[in-house]
Every structure is written in C-alpha cells, then in structure tokens.
Design a protein around this motif. Sequence first.
Motif, PDB file in Angstrom:
ATOM      1  N   GLU A 279       5.925   7.991  -7.746  1.00  0.00           N
ATOM      2  CA  GLU A 279       7.224   7.319  -7.736  1.00  0.00           C
ATOM      3  C   GLU A 279       7.115   5.817  -7.984  1.00  0.00           C
ATOM      4  O   GLU A 279       8.087   5.087  -7.835  1.00  0.00           O
ATOM      5  N   GLY A 280       5.924   5.337  -8.343  1.00  0.00           N
ATOM      6  CA  GLY A 280       5.748   3.927  -8.655  1.00  0.00           C
ATOM      7  C   GLY A 280       5.474   3.042  -7.461  1.00  0.00           C
ATOM      8  O   GLY A 280       5.657   1.834  -7.521  1.00  0.00           O
ATOM      9  N   VAL A 281       5.016   3.647  -6.361  1.00  0.00           N
ATOM     10  CA  VAL A 281       4.707   2.879  -5.159  1.00  0.00           C
ATOM     11  C   VAL A 281       3.190   2.750  -5.048  1.00  0.00           C
ATOM     12  O   VAL A 281       2.474   3.748  -5.106  1.00  0.00           O
ATOM     13  N   SER A 282       2.689   1.519  -4.910  1.00  0.00           N
ATOM     14  CA  SER A 282       1.262   1.274  -4.736  1.00  0.00           C
ATOM     15  C   SER A 282       0.937   1.196  -3.254  1.00  0.00           C
ATOM     16  O   SER A 282       1.804   0.924  -2.425  1.00  0.00           O
ATOM     17  N   TYR A 283      -0.337   1.408  -2.925  1.00  0.00           N
ATOM     18  CA  TYR A 283      -0.757   1.331  -1.532  1.00  0.00           C
ATOM     19  C   TYR A 283      -2.205   0.844  -1.465  1.00  0.00           C
ATOM     20  O   TYR A 283      -2.956   0.944  -2.433  1.00  0.00           O
ATOM     21  N   LYS A 284      -2.572   0.337  -0.316  1.00  0.00           N
ATOM     22  CA  LYS A 284      -3.961  -0.014  -0.005  1.00  0.00           C
ATOM     23  C   LYS A 284      -4.177   0.185   1.486  1.00  0.00           C
ATOM     24  O   LYS A 284      -3.271  -0.025   2.295  1.00  0.00           O
ATOM     25  N   PHE A 285      -5.375   0.619   1.838  1.00  0.00           N
ATOM     26  CA  PHE A 285      -5.796   0.671   3.231  1.00  0.00           C
ATOM     27  C   PHE A 285      -6.421  -0.676   3.567  1.00  0.00           C
ATOM     28  O   PHE A 285      -7.273  -1.170   2.833  1.00  0.00           O
ATOM     29  N   PHE A 286      -6.012  -1.283   4.674  1.00  0.00           N
ATOM     30  CA  PHE A 286      -6.575  -2.541   5.130  1.00  0.00           C
ATOM     31  C   PHE A 286      -7.399  -2.256   6.377  1.00  0.00           C
ATOM     32  O   PHE A 286      -6.890  -1.676   7.336  1.00  0.00           O
ATOM     33  N   LEU A 287      -8.665  -2.642   6.331  1.00  0.00           N
ATOM     34  CA  LEU A 287      -9.579  -2.364   7.434  1.00  0.00           C
ATOM     35  C   LEU A 287     -10.153  -3.654   7.995  1.00  0.00           C
ATOM     36  O   LEU A 287     -10.576  -4.527   7.235  1.00  0.00           O
ATOM     37  N   ALA A 288     -10.180  -3.746   9.306  1.00  0.00           N
ATOM     38  CA  ALA A 288     -10.783  -4.883  10.004  1.00  0.00           C
ATOM     39  C   ALA A 288     -12.047  -4.405  10.700  1.00  0.00           C
ATOM     40  O   ALA A 288     -12.258  -3.207  10.886  1.00  0.00           O
TER      41      ALA A 288
END
Length: 103
Positions: free
Chosen positions: A50-59
């Motif tokens: 659907e044109g949505v980007s994502y990323k996992f952010f890890l600390a």
Amino acid sequence: SRLRRHAQMACHALKQPSPPLAFVTIYSARANFGRRMALRDTWLPLLRAEGVSYKFFLAGTLLDGHSVDELMRRERDIFDDMVFLTGTTDEYPIGRKGLAALL
C-alpha cells in the motif's frame, strides 16, 4: 495528441517511483528476532503493498561498546529494514527511543 500526451505522462510517472505514503517506526530489541520475522511474514508485506515504508529501530545493540553483533548485522543486510540506535539502551523509556530514532 491529447491521448498521446496522457500516455507519455503515465509512462513518465511509472519510471519515477512515488515517495512512501507513510513511514512506520517499529521499536524492537535484539532478542526479538522471532517477533520481527512474524511481522515480516504477516502484515508488513501488506503495508509495503500500500506504499507504506517501515523500519525496525533497535537500541542496546552494541556488544562490547564498539561493534554490533554479527547476527544482527546479517539480519539487517538480508532484510534491509533495521536501524541501530547509538547512545541508547533497551532500558530507555520509549519516548527517549523515539527521540533517538528521529535524530
């Protein structure tokens, strides 16, 4: 002439991908590989379609204070959907992780 112009515009639009509709930030921890895979296998492909980007952010990904774990780097290289936050730990409150993700 008008039909030709519309066809040219449509072809030009197909050559240039549009920017993502939205960007989803997903906070994760190094021990949550199974959860990240579950998301990758279920609803994240639907978002991407659907044109949505994502990323996992890890600390808290530094092993000896200097390097990221080899398995974490391999996962990032395979899926290209992970960002390692520096200067944060898993104990940080979620708001501080969010601020680190924006910087």
